[in-house]
Design an enzyme around this catalytic site. Structure first.
Site, PDB file in Angstrom:
ATOM      1  N   CYS A  50       0.777  -1.239   0.029  1.00 20.15           N
ATOM      2  CA  CYS A  50       0.013  -0.033   0.015  1.00 20.15           C
ATOM      3  C   CYS A  50       0.882   1.166  -0.096  1.00 20.15           C
ATOM      4  CB  CYS A  50      -0.932   0.140   1.276  1.00 20.15           C
ATOM      5  SG  CYS A  50      -2.044  -1.327   1.476  1.00 20.15           S
ATOM      6  N   HIS A  76      -8.654   3.784  -2.412  1.00 20.66           N
ATOM      7  CA  HIS A  76      -7.551   3.289  -2.082  1.00 20.66           C
ATOM      8  C   HIS A  76      -7.008   2.364  -3.052  1.00 20.66           C
ATOM      9  CE1 HIS A  76      -4.075   1.739  -0.049  1.00 20.66           C
ATOM     10  NE2 HIS A  76      -4.528   1.008   0.492  1.00 20.66           N
ATOM     11  N   CYS A  81      -0.250   3.319   6.432  1.00 19.52           N
ATOM     12  CA  CYS A  81      -0.019   1.912   6.510  1.00 19.52           C
ATOM     13  C   CYS A  81      -0.015   0.859   5.526  1.00 19.52           C
ATOM     14  CB  CYS A  81      -1.154   1.508   7.717  1.00 19.52           C
ATOM     15  SG  CYS A  81      -2.770   1.174   6.933  1.00 19.52           S
TER      16      CYS A  81
END
Length: 388
Positions: free
Chosen positions: A88, A345, A375
């Site tokens: 991510c 996302h 994160c």
């Protein structure tokens, strides 16, 4: 030598199987790459390297999507490209690597960013070390998100789903379902208001042939009642739902980095601190806390100096846990124009979005200090400090 951000641009983010699902990831990357150099008014031949993040790399984004995107964008073949993967945080990693190259004197202009098409992520099958057996079944793995082909030597408590990890953080930090739903509603309301006010107009570029005026995941009509009616996904008596989590998305982002004077334009901001940290894989959501603390320390700043925070909202529970641990931070300074729960996302592109938006916001304010933090699954956090 300081690293300056001269521009940042992204596509609106699409939902899974939505408006951008018909666009290949390398084509999405090309859209923002081309836009970044055109907006800056520079010859793409001047770019010393293209560093792009991509978390999947199992389908059309294989074979170095950074290089493929640059070629599709019409960059000359003399411009190299490298794809980086920190899940991510991949496009935050791209910005960090690009800034280091500039500060080391190895480059003067670097185009960083990232891309992800979670809609187009393929199914994969493990290859047998011997000819396929005549009997038995094979597992088909969905590469869109999450663990796959896990090494059995890893402790089972580490390899839980990201949603189960968010449930764990909610329990540890006493975060209720009501708090999570309220945080999610705030994200949608702020994102919708920001788009309506034109806040995102200067930092987004449309994808040709696609009708997507703004981020597709924003829900203007949601409410606490609607969010409260959703079922928990990861535990029978849980608190984490589809409504208070980020979604599966498609999109791309680009950040044009350069040395002082590399572009004949005023920079949006400069990179003054970087931080990376690790923690237990099953508590990955709070790893940005230490990463941001380290980045601020390296920038010679404290939380009292910070005006703007862009924290990627993987889950409301995860974001609220970070805010509880950042005791000196005013939560009102976080994601003032919405976050990933509403905006989306797309894994490899999210870091470029939060860094880019933080840089644009510093320009709007005429100065200040910003933190962008994210994160990362398997227990890693990344953060950068920007100043103007």
């Amino acid at each position: 030598m300081a690293t300056h951000i001269y521009d940042a641009v992204r596509t609106p983010f699409g939902r899974a199987a939505g408006a951008l699902s018909g666009v290949r990831p390398d084509d999405l990357a090309a859209v923002v790459m081309k836009a970044a150099v055109e907006r800056a008014g520079i010859d793409p031949a001047r770019v010393d390297d293209v560093v792009f993040g991509d978390a999947n790399q199992a389908g059309e984004d294989n074979r170095n999507v950074a290089r493929m995107g640059a070629l599709l964008a019409g960059f000359p073949t003399s411009v190299p490209g490298v794809t980086v993967n920190r899940l991510c945080g991949s496009s935050v990693e791209a910005v960090i690597q690009g800034s280091r190259a500039i500060e080391a004197g190895d480059a003067r202009l670097v185009l960083a960013g990232g891309v992800e098409s979670m809609s187009r992520a393929p199914y994969v099958v493990e290859k047998s070390p011997r000819p396929w057996p005549a009997v038995g079944n094979q597992t088909l793995w969905n590469t869109s998100i999450g663990w796959r082909m896990v090494n059995p030597a890893l402790p089972k408590e580490w390899t839980i789903s990201n949603g189960a990890s968010a449930e764990k953080l909610a329990a540890i930090h006493g975060i209720s379902r009501e708090e999570q739903d309220a945080f999610a509603l705030r994200s949608h309301e702020l994102a919708a208001a920001a788009w309506a006010a034109g806040v995102y107009d200067d930092e987004t570029v449309q994808v040709a042939g696609v009708e997507l005026a703004r981020d597709e995941g924003i829900r203007d009509d949601t409410s606490l009642d609607r969010l409260g009616a959703l079922k928990a996904l990861f535990a029978a008596d849980g608190t984490v739902t589809a409504g208070n989590s980020s979604s599966i998305n498609d999109g791309a982002s680009a950040v044009l980095l350069g040395a002082e004077g590399a572009v004949d334009a005023e920079p949006l901001a400069r990179v003054t601190g970087r931080g990376v940290a690790g923690n237990e894989p099953d508590l990955f959501g709070v790893a940005p806390v230490e990463a941001a603390n380290r980045a601020l320390a390296r920038a010679g700043r404290t939380w009292a100096d910070v005006d703007v925070v862009e924290l990627n909202e993987a889950f409301a529970a995860q974001s609220l846990a970070c805010l509880k641990l950042w005791t000196e931070l005013d939560p009102a300074a976080v994601n003032i124009h919405g976050g990933a729960i509403a905006i989306g996302h797309p894994l490899g592109a999210s870091g470029g979005r939060i860094i880019g938006h933080a840089a644009h916001e510093l320009k709007r304010r005429g100065g200040g200090v910003a933190v962008a933090a994210i994160c990362i699954g398997v227990g890693v956090g990344l953060a950068v400090v920007l100043e103007r």
